[in-house]
Design an enzyme around this catalytic site. Sequence first.
Site, PDB file in Angstrom:
ATOM      1  N   VAL A   5      -5.145   6.902   5.538  1.00 17.04           N
ATOM      2  CA  VAL A   5      -4.278   5.755   5.251  1.00 17.04           C
ATOM      3  C   VAL A   5      -3.526   5.386   6.522  1.00 17.04           C
ATOM      4  O   VAL A   5      -2.975   6.261   7.208  1.00 17.04           O
ATOM      5  CB  VAL A   5      -3.276   6.071   4.129  1.00 17.04           C
ATOM      6  CG1 VAL A   5      -2.355   4.875   3.883  1.00 17.04           C
ATOM      7  CG2 VAL A   5      -3.994   6.451   2.848  1.00 17.04           C
ATOM      8  N   PHE A   6      -3.490   4.092   6.839  1.00 19.99           N
ATOM      9  CA  PHE A   6      -2.780   3.615   8.027  1.00 19.99           C
ATOM     10  C   PHE A   6      -1.409   3.095   7.635  1.00 19.99           C
ATOM     11  O   PHE A   6      -1.271   2.263   6.743  1.00 19.99           O
ATOM     12  CB  PHE A   6      -3.573   2.501   8.716  1.00 19.99           C
ATOM     13  CG  PHE A   6      -2.903   1.941   9.942  1.00 19.99           C
ATOM     14  CD1 PHE A   6      -2.801   2.698  11.090  1.00 19.99           C
ATOM     15  CD2 PHE A   6      -2.382   0.657   9.940  1.00 19.99           C
ATOM     16  CE1 PHE A   6      -2.192   2.188  12.229  1.00 19.99           C
ATOM     17  CE2 PHE A   6      -1.782   0.131  11.066  1.00 19.99           C
ATOM     18  CZ  PHE A   6      -1.681   0.902  12.223  1.00 19.99           C
ATOM     19  N   GLY A   7      -0.385   3.590   8.318  1.00 17.63           N
ATOM     20  CA  GLY A   7       0.980   3.142   8.087  1.00 17.63           C
ATOM     21  C   GLY A   7       1.509   2.353   9.271  1.00 17.63           C
ATOM     22  O   GLY A   7       1.347   2.770  10.426  1.00 17.63           O
ATOM     23  N   TYR A   8       2.138   1.214   9.010  1.00 20.71           N
ATOM     24  CA  TYR A   8       2.681   0.374  10.073  1.00 20.71           C
ATOM     25  C   TYR A   8       4.129  -0.026   9.808  1.00 20.71           C
ATOM     26  O   TYR A   8       4.756  -0.709  10.620  1.00 20.71           O
ATOM     27  CB  TYR A   8       1.829  -0.884  10.256  1.00 20.71           C
ATOM     28  CG  TYR A   8       1.657  -1.707   8.988  1.00 20.71           C
ATOM     29  CD1 TYR A   8       2.547  -2.718   8.666  1.00 20.71           C
ATOM     30  CD2 TYR A   8       0.615  -1.447   8.102  1.00 20.71           C
ATOM     31  CE1 TYR A   8       2.404  -3.462   7.514  1.00 20.71           C
ATOM     32  CE2 TYR A   8       0.458  -2.181   6.947  1.00 20.71           C
ATOM     33  CZ  TYR A   8       1.347  -3.184   6.657  1.00 20.71           C
ATOM     34  OH  TYR A   8       1.196  -3.909   5.496  1.00 20.71           O
ATOM     35  N   GLY A   9       4.667   0.391   8.654  1.00 22.26           N
ATOM     36  CA  GLY A   9       6.062   0.139   8.302  1.00 22.26           C
ATOM     37  C   GLY A   9       6.777   1.464   8.106  1.00 22.26           C
ATOM     38  O   GLY A   9       6.729   2.349   8.957  1.00 22.26           O
ATOM     39  N   SER A  10       7.410   1.629   6.965  1.00 18.16           N
ATOM     40  CA  SER A  10       8.187   2.844   6.726  1.00 18.16           C
ATOM     41  C   SER A  10       7.328   4.102   6.625  1.00 18.16           C
ATOM     42  O   SER A  10       7.831   5.214   6.793  1.00 18.16           O
ATOM     43  CB  SER A  10       9.017   2.701   5.446  1.00 18.16           C
ATOM     44  OG  SER A  10       8.181   2.522   4.317  1.00 18.16           O
ATOM     45  N   GLU A  87       3.893   1.152  -2.693  1.00 15.24           N
ATOM     46  CA  GLU A  87       3.487  -0.087  -2.044  1.00 15.24           C
ATOM     47  C   GLU A  87       3.149  -1.171  -3.071  1.00 15.24           C
ATOM     48  O   GLU A  87       2.245  -1.981  -2.859  1.00 15.24           O
ATOM     49  CB  GLU A  87       2.267   0.170  -1.152  1.00 15.24           C
ATOM     50  CG  GLU A  87       2.435   1.327  -0.171  1.00 15.24           C
ATOM     51  CD  GLU A  87       3.523   1.060   0.857  1.00 15.24           C
ATOM     52  OE1 GLU A  87       3.247   0.356   1.828  1.00 15.24           O
ATOM     53  OE2 GLU A  87       4.650   1.566   0.675  1.00 15.24           O
TER      54      GLU A  87
END
Length: 220
Positions: A5-10, A87
Amino acid sequence: MVLWVFGYGSLVWNPGFDYDEKVIGYIKDYKRVFDLACIDHRGTPEHPARTCTLKESEGAICWGAAFCVRGGPEKERLAMEYLERRECEYDRKCLADFYKEGITSAPAVTGVIVFTSTPDKVSNKYYLGPAPLEVMASQIATAVGPCGNNRDYLFLLEKAMFDIGHEDDMVIELANEVRKVLGMVGTVKEKKLVGRPHILPSHISAIQLHVLPDAISLDS
């Protein structure tokens, strides 16, 4: 089977689920924008927060962190159930190639899950769309929800990107504009950070916001 899983926020600083590996890197042809409403974590239906989503942009790259979950179907199921709840404002999941820091010739992982959103106000009730910088800053400076205030989300993202060594100019510009709204003079004068960014304590504000206590551990 392995889940990525790619995270770009919190998710970058607060993944909140059991994972086995965290890798710094980026995905291509997307950029981070603050066009998504959050009404249950950092805002309310009456006063939604602005949180980040992704916008397709040819040639752009979006830095963040990829999380790997190993250990079998049950562990993966629990991770996805948690992420689906957290999300919930994101109405789309796509698969992307993930490039590891320092290795650009080929993706390190293919088929990384990315939570994103449909950029359409009719079909996606959480999509706010773009707005002038000062309008977004005013909204972020004043929005508060069960998980805390919107401004800290932005400041924590700014710090997280600094910590992984890949600052986002747009995040810095927006954070500086929020500081102006809050009357924080001279905290970050340049577009690029010098030293670690400062998180504004919840009780210091030119408009004296009353922050709700943390009610749940989810964030968006």
